[in-house]
Enzyme design. Sequence first.
Site, PDB file in Angstrom:
ATOM      1  N   LEU A 125       0.904  -1.055  -0.110  1.00  0.00           N
ATOM      2  CA  LEU A 125       0.107  -0.072   0.142  1.00  0.00           C
ATOM      3  C   LEU A 125       0.862   1.293   0.072  1.00  0.00           C
ATOM      4  O   LEU A 125       0.628   2.318  -0.802  1.00  0.00           O
ATOM      5  CB  LEU A 125      -0.740  -0.102   1.239  1.00  0.00           C
ATOM      6  CG  LEU A 125      -1.935   1.324   1.476  1.00  0.00           C
ATOM      7  CD1 LEU A 125      -2.983   1.203   0.521  1.00  0.00           C
ATOM      8  CD2 LEU A 125      -2.650   1.063   2.642  1.00  0.00           C
ATOM      9  N   PRO A 128       6.296   6.397  -1.616  1.00  0.00           N
ATOM     10  CA  PRO A 128       7.218   7.395  -1.176  1.00  0.00           C
ATOM     11  C   PRO A 128       6.274   8.472  -0.727  1.00  0.00           C
ATOM     12  O   PRO A 128       6.477   9.246   0.214  1.00  0.00           O
ATOM     13  CB  PRO A 128       8.101   7.785  -2.156  1.00  0.00           C
ATOM     14  CG  PRO A 128       8.245   6.303  -2.790  1.00  0.00           C
ATOM     15  CD  PRO A 128       6.986   5.665  -2.768  1.00  0.00           C
ATOM     16  N   GLU A 362       1.581  -0.184   9.770  1.00  0.00           N
ATOM     17  CA  GLU A 362       0.008  -0.188   9.688  1.00  0.00           C
ATOM     18  C   GLU A 362      -0.678   0.975  10.396  1.00  0.00           C
ATOM     19  O   GLU A 362      -1.638   0.790  10.926  1.00  0.00           O
ATOM     20  CB  GLU A 362      -0.569  -1.519  10.393  1.00  0.00           C
ATOM     21  CG  GLU A 362      -0.050  -2.912   9.366  1.00  0.00           C
ATOM     22  CD  GLU A 362      -0.596  -4.097   9.681  1.00  0.00           C
ATOM     23  OE1 GLU A 362      -1.935  -4.165  10.059  1.00  0.00           O
ATOM     24  OE2 GLU A 362       0.152  -5.001   9.860  1.00  0.00           O
ATOM     25  N   GLU A 366      -0.217   8.068  16.095  1.00  0.00           N
ATOM     26  CA  GLU A 366      -0.838   9.186  15.745  1.00  0.00           C
ATOM     27  C   GLU A 366      -1.878   8.844  14.985  1.00  0.00           C
ATOM     28  O   GLU A 366      -2.986   9.639  15.530  1.00  0.00           O
ATOM     29  CB  GLU A 366       0.136  10.345  15.165  1.00  0.00           C
ATOM     30  CG  GLU A 366       1.357  11.074  16.148  1.00  0.00           C
ATOM     31  CD  GLU A 366       2.561  10.052  16.120  1.00  0.00           C
ATOM     32  OE1 GLU A 366       2.427   8.934  15.299  1.00  0.00           O
ATOM     33  OE2 GLU A 366       3.594  10.441  16.814  1.00  0.00           O
TER      34      GLU A 366
HETATM   35  C1  FAD Z   1       9.408  -1.989   9.296  1.00  0.00           C
HETATM   36  C2  FAD Z   1       8.366  -1.643   8.627  1.00  0.00           C
HETATM   37  C3  FAD Z   1       7.404  -2.487   7.900  1.00  0.00           C
HETATM   38  C4  FAD Z   1       6.320  -2.024   6.766  1.00  0.00           C
HETATM   39  N1  FAD Z   1       5.949  -2.750   6.148  1.00  0.00           N
HETATM   40  C5  FAD Z   1       4.902  -2.517   5.361  1.00  0.00           C
HETATM   41  C6  FAD Z   1       4.136  -3.304   4.176  1.00  0.00           C
HETATM   42  O1  FAD Z   1       4.373  -4.575   4.263  1.00  0.00           O
HETATM   43  N2  FAD Z   1       3.324  -2.534   3.292  1.00  0.00           N
HETATM   44  C7  FAD Z   1       2.992  -1.391   3.465  1.00  0.00           C
HETATM   45  O2  FAD Z   1       1.966  -1.028   2.622  1.00  0.00           O
HETATM   46  N3  FAD Z   1       3.728  -0.609   3.958  1.00  0.00           N
HETATM   47  C8  FAD Z   1       4.336  -1.000   5.081  1.00  0.00           C
HETATM   48  N4  FAD Z   1       5.190  -0.069   5.903  1.00  0.00           N
HETATM   49  C9  FAD Z   1       4.734   1.361   5.807  1.00  0.00           C
HETATM   50  C10 FAD Z   1       4.007   1.850   7.143  1.00  0.00           C
HETATM   51  O3  FAD Z   1       2.698   1.459   7.146  1.00  0.00           O
HETATM   52  C11 FAD Z   1       4.213   3.483   6.916  1.00  0.00           C
HETATM   53  O4  FAD Z   1       5.619   3.617   7.330  1.00  0.00           O
HETATM   54  C12 FAD Z   1       3.460   4.099   8.066  1.00  0.00           C
HETATM   55  O5  FAD Z   1       1.977   4.075   7.656  1.00  0.00           O
HETATM   56  C13 FAD Z   1       3.772   5.699   8.004  1.00  0.00           C
HETATM   57  O6  FAD Z   1       4.027   6.223   6.810  1.00  0.00           O
HETATM   58  P1  FAD Z   1       5.422   7.084   6.569  1.00  0.00           P
HETATM   59  O7  FAD Z   1       6.551   6.226   7.039  1.00  0.00           O
HETATM   60  O8  FAD Z   1       5.310   7.507   5.254  1.00  0.00           O
HETATM   61  O9  FAD Z   1       5.313   8.146   7.586  1.00  0.00           O
HETATM   62  P2  FAD Z   1       4.614   9.770   7.335  1.00  0.00           P
HETATM   63  O10 FAD Z   1       3.225   9.409   6.810  1.00  0.00           O
HETATM   64  O11 FAD Z   1       5.390  10.624   6.407  1.00  0.00           O
HETATM   65  O12 FAD Z   1       4.516  10.314   8.911  1.00  0.00           O
HETATM   66  C14 FAD Z   1       5.639  10.908   9.527  1.00  0.00           C
HETATM   67  C15 FAD Z   1       5.339  11.425  10.897  1.00  0.00           C
HETATM   68  O13 FAD Z   1       4.107  12.278  10.796  1.00  0.00           O
HETATM   69  C16 FAD Z   1       3.130  11.920  11.599  1.00  0.00           C
HETATM   70  N5  FAD Z   1       1.686  12.108  10.775  1.00  0.00           N
HETATM   71  C17 FAD Z   1       1.375  12.153   9.386  1.00  0.00           C
HETATM   72  N6  FAD Z   1       0.237  12.659   9.444  1.00  0.00           N
HETATM   73  C18 FAD Z   1      -0.282  13.156  10.295  1.00  0.00           C
HETATM   74  C19 FAD Z   1      -1.507  13.683  10.779  1.00  0.00           C
HETATM   75  N7  FAD Z   1      -2.565  13.880  10.027  1.00  0.00           N
HETATM   76  N8  FAD Z   1      -1.570  14.074  12.183  1.00  0.00           N
HETATM   77  C20 FAD Z   1      -0.751  13.877  12.974  1.00  0.00           C
HETATM   78  N9  FAD Z   1       0.680  13.236  12.783  1.00  0.00           N
HETATM   79  C21 FAD Z   1       0.867  13.001  11.484  1.00  0.00           C
HETATM   80  C22 FAD Z   1       3.262  10.495  11.626  1.00  0.00           C
HETATM   81  O14 FAD Z   1       2.429   9.901  12.764  1.00  0.00           O
HETATM   82  C23 FAD Z   1       4.804  10.132  11.768  1.00  0.00           C
HETATM   83  O15 FAD Z   1       5.154  10.534  12.961  1.00  0.00           O
HETATM   84  C24 FAD Z   1       6.345  -0.445   6.856  1.00  0.00           C
HETATM   85  C25 FAD Z   1       6.864   0.398   7.366  1.00  0.00           C
HETATM   86  C26 FAD Z   1       7.954  -0.139   8.275  1.00  0.00           C
HETATM   87  C27 FAD Z   1       8.712   0.875   9.038  1.00  0.00           C
END
Ligand code: FAD
Length: 379
Positions: A125, A128, A362, A366
Amino acid sequence: MMDLMLSAQEKDFKEYCRKFAREKVIPIAEKYGETDDIPKELVAAMAKAGFFQLFLPEDLGGRGAKALPICLAREELAGVYCPADVTLAMQGLGSYPIFLAGNRDQKEKFLSKIGSGEWLTTYALTEPEAGSDVNGMRSLAKEEAEGFVLNGSKRFISNGYAADILVAFAKTPLDGNPKAMSAFVLEKGMPGFVVAKRLRAMAPHDLVELEFNHCFVPRKNLLGKVGEGFKIAMKTLDVFRMSVGAAAVGIGQAAFEAALNYSKKRVQFGSSIAKFQAIQLKLAEMATELDAARALVYRAAIAKDRGDSNVPRFASMAKFYATEIGFHVVDQGLQIHGGIGVIQGSLVERLYREIRALRIYEGTSEIQKLIIANSFLKA
Ligand SMILES: Cc1cc2nc3c(=O)[nH]c(=O)nc-3n(C[C@H](O)[C@H](O)[C@H](O)COP(=O)(O)OP(=O)(O)OC[C@H]3O[C@@H](n4cnc5c(N)ncnc54)[C@H](O)[C@@H]3O)c2cc1C
């Protein structure tokens, strides 16, 4: 006792998972150690023990993708060997969209091989530009006569290197709904579908970036109808988010037990540190917090299996609280170990690194809190 929430059959299943973890997983963990490559021996042992059958419909010989057994299994595996827990979770995340929205042919073709462990799968899902904000998705599936041409990329995909197939989500704009997305089953070897990069996380994890370059996906690999992808993605997370909470409880429990044992053996100031009230207070808090987290996880799972309408809120509460408290418990467990706790090779040092990502994947803590608040504000 949390067992009060479980039937005799569920308690037996939990015990079965615990025994499997101790007798089958520990020797594999000792042999392969911390690794980004999922040991084939581990997959074979989990398949033989029936773990992947959890995700199959009953008419294909499975256990109907019930939330509570999935949570119980993750709770018992996660504290023992992270790759076992992640493998179970990804087989579930990559099969639940097919269980939910797949037609008979898709279920027979894909789920049977996932259930037998012949195929590993995953759930793609995140991108970047689309982390917390799933609608920021850029991957685009353009509809043609025989199927769809997919372009785009995915980031942070667990088990993506080992996976034979995966469920990927992409935008399929519709008249009146430009953000509409759809779910597709992709098979390794489809021209234009590549694992672009392996990523190294702070704890071992098969984690990759994927690219789709004019990748043709036949119509028979579309799950449900065009435009149903977002609903399929969220309904899948409703189940697996609470199971992330279960894994956090399992990791926290392992740290608690290690700290309890260590506190009885470590002597300072002429007595075991367990005799100091400051240590006893920590142990009491850790045990209470773990029970509270476990109760939230079981409540969410029982509600899901009964078809309760509050599942999204319960799932987010379980995920948010159990992962935050699980991390706190591991931290306190490490503190009780003193300097030994930060030395590589110590159990709590490994657990400390392993549990960190659970507060992020997942949906971050937050985002879980926003879902919880919105469930009240919208009511
Ligand atoms: C080890 C690992 C395994 C993973 N496996 C999968 C997988 O198998 N499949 C898949 O699809 N994804 C996977 N993910 C992705 C994971 O679901 C995302 O990393 C997660 O949803 C957060 O997205 P981001 O890293 O882009 O952070 P961002 O969305 O960029 O967030 C950065 C920060 O901003 C905060 N933030 C963002 N929006 C808001 C808001 N509206 N209000 C307050 N705070 C906010 C977040 O809480 C976070 O602290 C994995 C991630 C990791 C680390």
